[in-house]
Design a protein around this motif. Sequence first.
Motif, PDB file in Angstrom:
ATOM      1  N   LYS A   1      11.921  -0.247   2.215  1.00 45.12           N
ATOM      2  CA  LYS A   1      11.757  -1.533   1.544  1.00 45.12           C
ATOM      3  C   LYS A   1      12.354  -1.491   0.137  1.00 45.12           C
ATOM      4  O   LYS A   1      12.976  -2.453  -0.312  1.00 45.12           O
ATOM      5  CB  LYS A   1      10.279  -1.909   1.467  1.00 45.12           C
TER       6      LYS A   1
ATOM      7  N   SER B   1      -2.405  -1.630  -0.047  1.00 45.91           N
ATOM      8  CA  SER B   1      -1.656  -1.744   1.202  1.00 45.91           C
ATOM      9  C   SER B   1      -1.445  -0.380   1.840  1.00 45.91           C
ATOM     10  O   SER B   1      -1.504  -0.246   3.068  1.00 45.91           O
ATOM     11  CB  SER B   1      -0.313  -2.430   0.932  1.00 45.91           C
ATOM     12  N   ARG B   2      -1.203   0.652   1.027  1.00 48.20           N
ATOM     13  CA  ARG B   2      -1.040   2.004   1.590  1.00 48.20           C
ATOM     14  C   ARG B   2      -2.369   2.508   2.160  1.00 48.20           C
ATOM     15  O   ARG B   2      -2.397   3.160   3.214  1.00 48.20           O
ATOM     16  CB  ARG B   2      -0.531   2.957   0.513  1.00 48.20           C
TER      17      ARG B   2
ATOM     18  N   GLU C   1      -4.854  -4.868   2.347  1.00 47.14           N
ATOM     19  CA  GLU C   1      -3.414  -5.093   2.482  1.00 47.14           C
ATOM     20  C   GLU C   1      -2.868  -6.008   1.396  1.00 47.14           C
ATOM     21  O   GLU C   1      -1.685  -5.950   1.059  1.00 47.14           O
ATOM     22  CB  GLU C   1      -3.100  -5.681   3.864  1.00 47.14           C
ATOM     23  N   ASN C   2      -3.734  -6.835   0.842  1.00 50.39           N
ATOM     24  CA  ASN C   2      -3.300  -7.780  -0.192  1.00 50.39           C
ATOM     25  C   ASN C   2      -3.468  -7.252  -1.610  1.00 50.39           C
ATOM     26  O   ASN C   2      -3.300  -7.996  -2.571  1.00 50.39           O
ATOM     27  CB  ASN C   2      -4.067  -9.099  -0.050  1.00 50.39           C
ATOM     28  N   ILE C   3      -3.805  -5.963  -1.730  1.00 49.00           N
ATOM     29  CA  ILE C   3      -3.951  -5.352  -3.059  1.00 49.00           C
ATOM     30  C   ILE C   3      -2.759  -4.440  -3.300  1.00 49.00           C
ATOM     31  O   ILE C   3      -2.571  -3.440  -2.606  1.00 49.00           O
ATOM     32  CB  ILE C   3      -5.267  -4.546  -3.166  1.00 49.00           C
ATOM     33  N   SER C   4      -1.957  -4.768  -4.283  1.00 50.35           N
ATOM     34  CA  SER C   4      -0.781  -3.938  -4.590  1.00 50.35           C
ATOM     35  C   SER C   4      -1.039  -3.005  -5.772  1.00 50.35           C
ATOM     36  O   SER C   4      -0.177  -2.217  -6.131  1.00 50.35           O
ATOM     37  CB  SER C   4       0.422  -4.838  -4.906  1.00 50.35           C
ATOM     38  N   GLN C   5      -2.235  -3.096  -6.374  1.00 51.11           N
ATOM     39  CA  GLN C   5      -2.565  -2.235  -7.512  1.00 51.11           C
ATOM     40  C   GLN C   5      -2.946  -0.829  -7.038  1.00 51.11           C
ATOM     41  O   GLN C   5      -3.411  -0.643  -5.915  1.00 51.11           O
ATOM     42  CB  GLN C   5      -3.731  -2.833  -8.296  1.00 51.11           C
TER      43      GLN C   5
ATOM     44  N   THR D   1      -1.946   2.557  -3.180  1.00 50.05           N
ATOM     45  CA  THR D   1      -2.242   1.140  -3.411  1.00 50.05           C
ATOM     46  C   THR D   1      -3.108   0.629  -2.273  1.00 50.05           C
ATOM     47  O   THR D   1      -3.326   1.333  -1.277  1.00 50.05           O
ATOM     48  CB  THR D   1      -0.943   0.327  -3.480  1.00 50.05           C
TER      49      THR D   1
ATOM     50  N   GLU E   1       8.156   2.356   3.161  1.00 50.88           N
ATOM     51  CA  GLU E   1       8.147   1.818   1.806  1.00 50.88           C
ATOM     52  C   GLU E   1       9.448   2.137   1.073  1.00 50.88           C
ATOM     53  O   GLU E   1       9.973   1.301   0.325  1.00 50.88           O
ATOM     54  CB  GLU E   1       6.948   2.373   1.030  1.00 50.88           C
TER      55      GLU E   1
ATOM     56  N   MET F   1       1.360  -7.149 -10.765  1.00 48.72           N
ATOM     57  CA  MET F   1       0.415  -6.721  -9.756  1.00 48.72           C
ATOM     58  C   MET F   1      -0.277  -7.934  -9.138  1.00 48.72           C
ATOM     59  O   MET F   1      -0.622  -8.887  -9.835  1.00 48.72           O
ATOM     60  CB  MET F   1      -0.634  -5.790 -10.369  1.00 48.72           C
ATOM     61  N   ALA F   2      -0.513  -7.843  -7.833  1.00 48.52           N
ATOM     62  CA  ALA F   2      -1.185  -8.935  -7.140  1.00 48.52           C
ATOM     63  C   ALA F   2      -2.655  -8.947  -7.527  1.00 48.52           C
ATOM     64  O   ALA F   2      -3.269  -7.899  -7.741  1.00 48.52           O
ATOM     65  CB  ALA F   2      -1.032  -8.776  -5.633  1.00 48.52           C
TER      66      ALA F   2
END
Length: 753
Positions: free
Chosen positions: A327, A292-293, A33-37, A290, A324, A1-2
């Motif tokens: 991706k 970003s979502r 946007e920079n949080i992937s958790q 998350t 997503e 996780m970022a």
Amino acid sequence: MAPIPKISEPICLIENPGDKPSSVNEEAKKVLENISQPLVVVSIVGPYRSGKSYLLNKLSGESEGGFSLGHTLSANTKGIWMQCIPHPKKSGHTLILLDTEGIGDVGKANQQNDCMILSLAMLMSSAVIYNSKATIDQDAVKKLYTMTGVHRFITETVSKQNDQDVQTDDDHMLPLLVWTLRDATLKLEINGRPATADEYLENSLKDITPVKTPRTQEQNRARETIRNFFPKRKCFVFDFPSSDKEILGTMDHVSETKLQSTFVEETKVFYEFILREVPPKRLKGGAVVTGSRFAHLLQSYIDVVKRQDIVFLESSMSDMFTNENRKVMNRSTEVYGNKMSTQNVNSHQEFQQIHEAAVEEAVQGFNKLYIKHEKSQEEYRDELMADLLKKKDEIWKMCEDSSLQRCNDVLGQLKSKLDRNLKENKYHVPGGHEAFITDKNLIIQEYTQTRDKGVKAEDLLKEFLSSLEVIEKVILKTDQDMSATKSKIYKVTDRFDTEQLTNYIKSYQLPHESFNRVLIQLFGFAGHGKSSFVNSCLFALSSNSFNDFAGEATSQGGKTIDRRGYKLTNSITIVDNRGLSKMDSAEEWEIYAQLCNCVPLDEIVLWDKSQEERLSLVTRRAQEKRSDVIVPVLIYSSQQSLSGEDFNNIKEFLIQAKILTRILPFIVLTKSNVANKSSLKDKFFAMGMENVYCLENYIVSDRLALRSKHLNILTILYDILESVNFHTKTRSDFQNQRQDWLSFLMMKAGTMQ
């Protein structure tokens, strides 16, 4: 996780200027946007000056730099403000706290803002904290009901039945309602009996019975809407924090010891519940949200509230999930491509096996990360398989191209000798077909043993062999025709007939198949005419003009410093060994090494090798298998006298040569037009030599073909072959002499300085 981007204090998420449409703050969006958790989103709504910011600061653990409390009568929070922290109780999750501007601010020009803010909070949150004061009365219920501007289309989407206990996918979108009742003075009782805070809330949301008037019917509709929209509910009742107004204005900066103990304890219970029980934010279908979502959906939330149409949200969610999942498919295809590209494969079957394993791994990876929505997983899997098959074709083409390059390089090196022999027509001779087949099979063997040629190895070998089929037929036909002619036995009935001598020499074959060739070894001092004798033999056997193939010596002495072989016929090779300067101990070993065919042809001969180098050379040659018949020939100029030390050294060499080769050496006296040739012949006869010839070589300055010269040269070659015939027929141990050569050279190497 970022990791969670560090922000020092709350940041405005939804800007609500009042006179302009609400909008997303781009700076806050970039943070998300920079949080992937996964996110646990907790928002708080309610009247201004009701203590909302204090509760959020307790949840964030901030005593300084948290949400602004304010202590004046005007609302201090405009729009929706956000704070991001690592979740204190859920590892790998981020806690998002949202503070909304207070409802009921008399300074607002447009009271519809209250509905919009509450509606946004409901759409964005895992849990909505509704903060009110004193009691849960009809006015508080009405405010919550009228502010749920999205309740009409949300409840229609949920369409829950009162008797259903099974949770639907859409239930994931509905937030938990936490009703916090501040500064409560009432006694928690229902019909005269004590009640819990939750029981008090549920009792306040029950229908009013019996329904007698339109007013009570509207009140029941409000209660039913809240119950349906918030199927999960919790209530906390807080006592006054303090009776001191100064403390109330600066609660974040005073010690808890100065607050009412009941308030402090109630706050801790509230804090533990929110952190323990509020789940991660989920979307339709159960997909976790998350950072970003969340950032992707913010504008859609605003559009939904403005237009009162959930289609905007569902469309945005669908686009997001589609992107997503695409991706995820791309990552799965990349995993497949990396796995396939790093494998060395040598057949289509092997490639197919690796492909199937890589596909399974890619599909498993996709299944783990796939996000469920209206497009089925099977549809995505079909698209993924199409992508993988396309990637497979690309990689197979790369494998083919790489293999073709590798195979062409390998085959090009292996067939260079065969190509050269074809160009020089070396297979268009008697026995040429067998030599061609041998060389071809050697190429096949070495090509087959070469590793990592890739998937086109077999195809390229087939193409190569196919390209040789016509050539092989021509070589076979030529071989058959020439062998039929060659099978004719040429005999010499007249030793003075140059044609008979020439035909016999050209068609000569060794009596036994165990021998490869006749090796005519030329020895002598530098400048005595060895190279000229080689040129003369080549000239006498050919129908072409004279050529200086061997390099005629100059007046200063011999030019040949290496050991050169010249092919007279397929069965006869004449060797021009390095000329002597003085037969001393340094040269002696090299002379015998040449005689015993221990020194490779076409290599420089050095007189001053060390003892270790000589022993190493003998050891290497001992590993080779040769079966050449060696005939020693001494070339000596008639212009030179023979006496003293040279006489003794040459005599010793000729005797030793006879012992080693089992053949009596031949003596060729060149430049024999001088007067002393008769006395010179007598000296060699005195040494025990029987085959002594006088010869005038062809040279560059005297190349006119004469029958007498041709006859002399052909006679010498004919007599050499007759001597070979005699010895190979009468001696059964002829091939065993090779071991004697090596033993002799080993002994000599150990005794010479």
